[in-house]
Design an enzyme around this catalytic site. Structure first.
Site, PDB file in Angstrom:
ATOM      1  N   TYR A 231      38.330   1.369  49.378  1.00  0.00           N
ATOM      2  CA  TYR A 231      37.550   0.182  49.033  1.00  0.00           C
ATOM      3  C   TYR A 231      38.012  -0.412  47.708  1.00  0.00           C
ATOM      4  O   TYR A 231      38.251  -1.618  47.596  1.00  0.00           O
ATOM      5  CB  TYR A 231      36.066   0.551  48.970  1.00  0.00           C
ATOM      6  CG  TYR A 231      35.142  -0.583  48.617  1.00  0.00           C
ATOM      7  CD1 TYR A 231      34.708  -1.480  49.588  1.00  0.00           C
ATOM      8  CD2 TYR A 231      34.682  -0.757  47.313  1.00  0.00           C
ATOM      9  CE1 TYR A 231      33.852  -2.519  49.277  1.00  0.00           C
ATOM     10  CE2 TYR A 231      33.821  -1.788  46.986  1.00  0.00           C
ATOM     11  CZ  TYR A 231      33.406  -2.665  47.972  1.00  0.00           C
ATOM     12  OH  TYR A 231      32.557  -3.700  47.653  1.00  0.00           O
ATOM     13  N   LYS A 235      39.774  -4.054  46.749  1.00  0.00           N
ATOM     14  CA  LYS A 235      39.163  -4.973  45.804  1.00  0.00           C
ATOM     15  C   LYS A 235      40.093  -5.263  44.622  1.00  0.00           C
ATOM     16  O   LYS A 235      40.114  -6.379  44.099  1.00  0.00           O
ATOM     17  CB  LYS A 235      37.832  -4.406  45.307  1.00  0.00           C
ATOM     18  CG  LYS A 235      36.759  -4.304  46.388  1.00  0.00           C
ATOM     19  CD  LYS A 235      36.466  -5.662  47.000  1.00  0.00           C
ATOM     20  CE  LYS A 235      35.339  -5.594  48.015  1.00  0.00           C
ATOM     21  NZ  LYS A 235      35.023  -6.932  48.608  1.00  0.00           N
TER      22      LYS A 235
END
Length: 352
Positions: A231, A235
């Site tokens: 994740y 990002k």
């Protein structure tokens, strides 16, 4: 008699955060107008110019005014002048708009009469009654994005505002991630931004008024976190992609490209189902951010035609400075902040 209205069980001080104090200060002691009231009041009392109190108050007000002026000039030079935004002429595309932050923005723009298209695999109940045009689309699939873009252009016109909110999280340690977990994470959290920007940018560039691109990343993309390697990597990629996109638009000879405004959003923990099971180590220094607050600030910048960066809460604006600390101090700070232990009670495969 109806029962009395239930009140929050939290004590009053639970609502006191550093962000609230900073907000109040920005409109009082740190506001140029308020700062100039002090020397004006002193002169109204006929305080001599050479008195220390008058000199200090004028100096403080002058420095504060200079800081605000520099901030405005800096923003203008970095992101360009605001573009003209008329919602009657705009077509807004929101990815991941079936829930959370994306749905909030979609509903508000829908109520305001704007042309809103939502791309998501989850359906929206009564989308038309909310003023939303729903298109079922896996934004991590370039073919589906291309098909959806064609339908939107036919139904609503050329998209001029893109708000990329789609996101998922696996919440597993690196060694427990399966290849399908990793692939799905990058397709939704990172690749989808490439696909939507590639499909909708040409239409924006063809218009002299340009457009607006909103990239919703995360503060975790700046610092990383245990059990979020996939994740946070995605990002972080969004932050780098956003910076590169700005550079490309600045260099483009196309007038429409130079009038495209970009907004990077790097929030902390949002009060959405995506991270619902997480608890913040310190509600004072790291409060959970309500999606409505983020949505309000995003729409404020979009409506004003501005480009820039939005970070919530306050610590997210300065979190990058952690990386200049000595390694031993950095890991001590991370330990105290609870960054790497926050995912222990996290549920698997939740979506925004």
């Amino acid at each position: 008699m109806p029962p009395p209205t239930s009140r929050s069980s939290k004590p009053w001080h639970a609502h006191l955060t550093i962000d609230l104090l900073a907000y109040v200060a920005s409109y009082t002691i740190f506001h140029p107008f308020v700062a100039w009231v002090v020397p004006l009041s002193l002169r109204a009392q006929r305080t001599p110019y050479h008195f220390t109190s008058f000199i200090v108050s004028v100096t403080y007000a002058s420095l504060l005014t200079a800081f605000y002026a520099f901030s405005l000039i800096n923003k203008r030079l970095a992101y360009g002048p605001p573009r003209k935004v008329n919602l009657d002429d705009e077509v807004i595309v929101i990815t991941g708009g079936a829930g959370g932050l994306g749905l909030l923005i979609a509903e508000v723009y829908g109520m305001r009469g704007a042309s809103v298209a939502v791309l998501d695999i989850a359906e929206i109940k009564d989308a038309e009654s909310r003023g939303i045009h729903y298109y079922r689309c896996d934004v991590g699939d370039s073919a589906q994005v291309e098909k959806a873009s064609s339908r939107i252009s036919q139904d609503l016109g050329t998209p001029t505002i893109i708000i990329n909110c789609a996101g998922i999280v696996n919440g597993k340690p690196l060694q427990e991630l399966t290849p399908s977990d990793v692939e799905r994470n990058f397709r939704v959290n990172l690749f989808s931004h490439f696909y939507t920007n590639q499909k909708f940018l040409p239409g924006m560039m063809s218009s002299a008024n340009g457009g607006t691109i909103v990239t919703v990343s995360s503060v975790l993309g700046k610092i990383g976190a245990a059990s979020l390697s996939d994740y946070t990597a995605a990002k972080a990629g969004l932050i780098a992609m956003h910076t590169s996109l700005i550079a490309e638009l600045k260099q483009s000879p196309n007038r429409g490209a130079r009038n495209i405004r970009t907004i990077l959003v790097t929030p902390g923990q949002l009060a959405t189902p995506l991270f619902a099971s997480l608890t913040t180590p310190s509600n004072f220094f790291g409060p959970v951010v309500e999606p409505v607050e983020v949505a309000k600030e995003i729409m404020k910048m979009v409506d004003a035609g501005e480009g820039g960066e939005l970070s919530f809460p306050l610590y997210a604006c300065f979190i990058e400075w952690m990386n200049v600390l000595p390694a031993s101090v950095l890991w001590a700070v991370r330990s105290m902040a609870g960054v790497d232990t926050a995912m222990k009670n996290f549920g698997i495969n939740k979506t925004r």
